[in-house]
Each structure stands twice: as C-alpha cells, then as structure tokens.
Design a protein around this motif. Sequence first.
Motif, PDB file in Angstrom:
ATOM      1  N   VAL A 145       0.858  -1.197   0.000  1.00 14.94           N
ATOM      2  CA  VAL A 145       0.000   0.000   0.000  1.00 14.94           C
ATOM      3  C   VAL A 145       0.888   1.239   0.000  1.00 14.94           C
ATOM      4  O   VAL A 145       2.039   1.173   0.448  1.00 14.94           O
ATOM      5  CB  VAL A 145      -0.940   0.040   1.248  1.00 14.94           C
ATOM      6  N   MET A 163      -0.625  -5.007   5.930  1.00 11.60           N
ATOM      7  CA  MET A 163      -0.764  -4.549   4.540  1.00 11.60           C
ATOM      8  C   MET A 163       0.656  -4.441   3.996  1.00 11.60           C
ATOM      9  O   MET A 163       1.195  -3.347   3.784  1.00 11.60           O
ATOM     10  CB  MET A 163      -1.503  -3.205   4.514  1.00 11.60           C
ATOM     11  N   HIS A 217      -3.022 -10.337   3.418  1.00  9.81           N
ATOM     12  CA  HIS A 217      -3.859 -10.081   2.256  1.00  9.81           C
ATOM     13  C   HIS A 217      -3.786 -11.152   1.170  1.00  9.81           C
ATOM     14  O   HIS A 217      -2.711 -11.674   0.859  1.00  9.81           O
ATOM     15  CB  HIS A 217      -3.535  -8.710   1.660  1.00  9.81           C
ATOM     16  N   ARG A 219      -9.372  -7.205  -0.663  1.00 18.47           N
ATOM     17  CA  ARG A 219      -9.556  -5.812  -1.080  1.00 18.47           C
ATOM     18  C   ARG A 219     -10.869  -5.650  -1.864  1.00 18.47           C
ATOM     19  O   ARG A 219     -11.429  -6.654  -2.348  1.00 18.47           O
ATOM     20  CB  ARG A 219      -8.370  -5.370  -1.945  1.00 18.47           C
ATOM     21  N   GLU A 232     -11.407  -7.590  -5.100  1.00 18.40           N
ATOM     22  CA  GLU A 232     -11.141  -9.029  -5.067  1.00 18.40           C
ATOM     23  C   GLU A 232     -12.402  -9.806  -4.672  1.00 18.40           C
ATOM     24  O   GLU A 232     -13.106  -9.394  -3.749  1.00 18.40           O
ATOM     25  CB  GLU A 232     -10.005  -9.338  -4.067  1.00 18.40           C
ATOM     26  N   MET A 243     -12.404  -5.609   3.224  1.00 19.53           N
ATOM     27  CA  MET A 243     -12.067  -4.184   3.245  1.00 19.53           C
ATOM     28  C   MET A 243     -13.235  -3.384   2.667  1.00 19.53           C
ATOM     29  O   MET A 243     -13.727  -3.688   1.580  1.00 19.53           O
ATOM     30  CB  MET A 243     -10.815  -3.905   2.399  1.00 19.53           C
ATOM     31  N   GLU A 254     -10.290   1.093  -0.005  1.00 21.12           N
ATOM     32  CA  GLU A 254      -9.004   0.586  -0.494  1.00 21.12           C
ATOM     33  C   GLU A 254      -8.002   0.732   0.641  1.00 21.12           C
ATOM     34  O   GLU A 254      -7.900   1.807   1.249  1.00 21.12           O
ATOM     35  CB  GLU A 254      -8.526   1.387  -1.719  1.00 21.12           C
ATOM     36  N   PRO A 255      -7.258  -0.322   0.986  1.00 17.86           N
ATOM     37  CA  PRO A 255      -6.359  -0.229   2.129  1.00 17.86           C
ATOM     38  C   PRO A 255      -5.266   0.819   1.924  1.00 17.86           C
ATOM     39  O   PRO A 255      -4.834   1.059   0.811  1.00 17.86           O
ATOM     40  CB  PRO A 255      -5.753  -1.636   2.224  1.00 17.86           C
TER      41      PRO A 255
END
Length: 224
Positions: free
Chosen positions: A43, A69, A91, A117, A120, A138, A141-142
Amino acid sequence: MKAMTIRIAPSILSADFCNLERDLKAISNADLVHVDVMDHHFVPNLTLGEPIVKRICEVTELPVDVHLMIEDPDRWAPEYAKLGAASVSFHMGAAHAPVRLARQLREMGCQACYAVRPAEPVEPIFDILDEFDMILIMTVEPGFGGQKFLTNQMAKVRRLRDEITRRGLGTHIQVDGGVSPSTATTVAAAGADVLVAGSAVYGAASPVAAIDAIRERAQGAYRD
Ligand code: DX5
Ligand code: ZN
C-alpha cells in the motif's frame, strides 16, 4: 448456528503515535485493538512494525489484532504471532501460500485471518474457509484512515455470511474502512461481526462513547 457477539476493534492508525499508551487506555471498552502495519509497497503508506507492535502487546490488556498490509506476509506474519498478536490478517493479494501460512499461525496459537480488497472476489476463499478464523472484507481501499465507506462491498459480506451459515462454521467476518455509528447497522445487517473503526473512534470527543454507539447499533442490526 450460534449467535455472534459483535466485537469492536478501534484502529490506532487514527491515534496519536506520540501518545500511544494514553490512546490505548482511551479504548478500554473495546474488544480488540486493531494495528495497521503498512510497508510502502503493498500500500502507498508506511506506518509501524515489529518494535512498536511488541510494545503495544506489552502495554495493552486487549487482544491485539494485527492487519498486515505488506508484501511477503509469508515471511513476516509469524514474527507478529511470536510477539503476542492474538490475530494476524494477511492479504489475498500478497500471500504466496495462504493455507501454509494460516496453518503456521494457528500452530503458534494465533488466529489466522485472510483479507480481501474491494476489487477481489470472496468466492475463491470458499474452498479454504475452514483454514481461517476470520475473513476481513475491506470497505475502503487499504492504505489510509478516514476514507468513505464502500457500500458496494455489502453483497460480498452477505454471500460470505450465507456460506458460513450454510456450512455451520464459526468463521468471523471483519469489516475495515469507513465504519461509524451510521454505517455500523449496514455492515452488521449484512453479517459482519467484527467492526474496525479508526477515525470514528479517535476522532470522537469520547472514544468510549463512540465504541458503545457503534456496538449498540451493530448488535441491534446483526443477522446471520
Ligand atoms: C486502512 C486501515 C484501516 C483504517 C480504518 O487501510 O486498514 O484499519 O485505520 O480507518 P477508518 O475507520 O477511519 O476508515
Ligand atoms: Zn486495518
């Protein structure tokens, strides 16, 4: 299907990093403390790592829920289990061998959690669902706190809860991103039982009151 108790996990991403001990004490009515580890690669943000997580585990009485992350969690996730994390999330987009990693974490006495995410799909997890204690959906968005909640993730939460219920599993569903007293009812009604909240807790005049408000709203709306 046993009834789920809603659990609230404040994210210290919105705490004051120079007053972490004070800010951990400020969430004494929480069920978990959520710690976001970011590596500037998986990220576009950088937060903290092992030395600080180690001190958090020593200082807080709450179970520590580490959200990795980062790239190559296969290498790093067990280190956080060793430090005393109660649960470690890694993740889908980062793990090379998620089943092997989940088993390794569980053997160390740590709960294994798989994080998904927004773009996904959750269906590929169905065949390996019993390898995990919790699935993290999530709802942003991380990478950053304070983003807007993505309502379009609720269908995914519902499909996952339906699958867990159909198979009689005890898998927890965690949601992370944009959770507040006003979105808590939406996520709980979709079937999430572990709610992460950063800015809604630490941005409130009273973090304790914000945690209670989120829990109360979610508990009233939960369905399985
Ligand atoms: C975002 C982090 C979250 C973040 C949530 O990538 O995983 O845990 O702290 O912050 P809020 O609740 O403000 O959306
Ligand atoms: Zn998080």
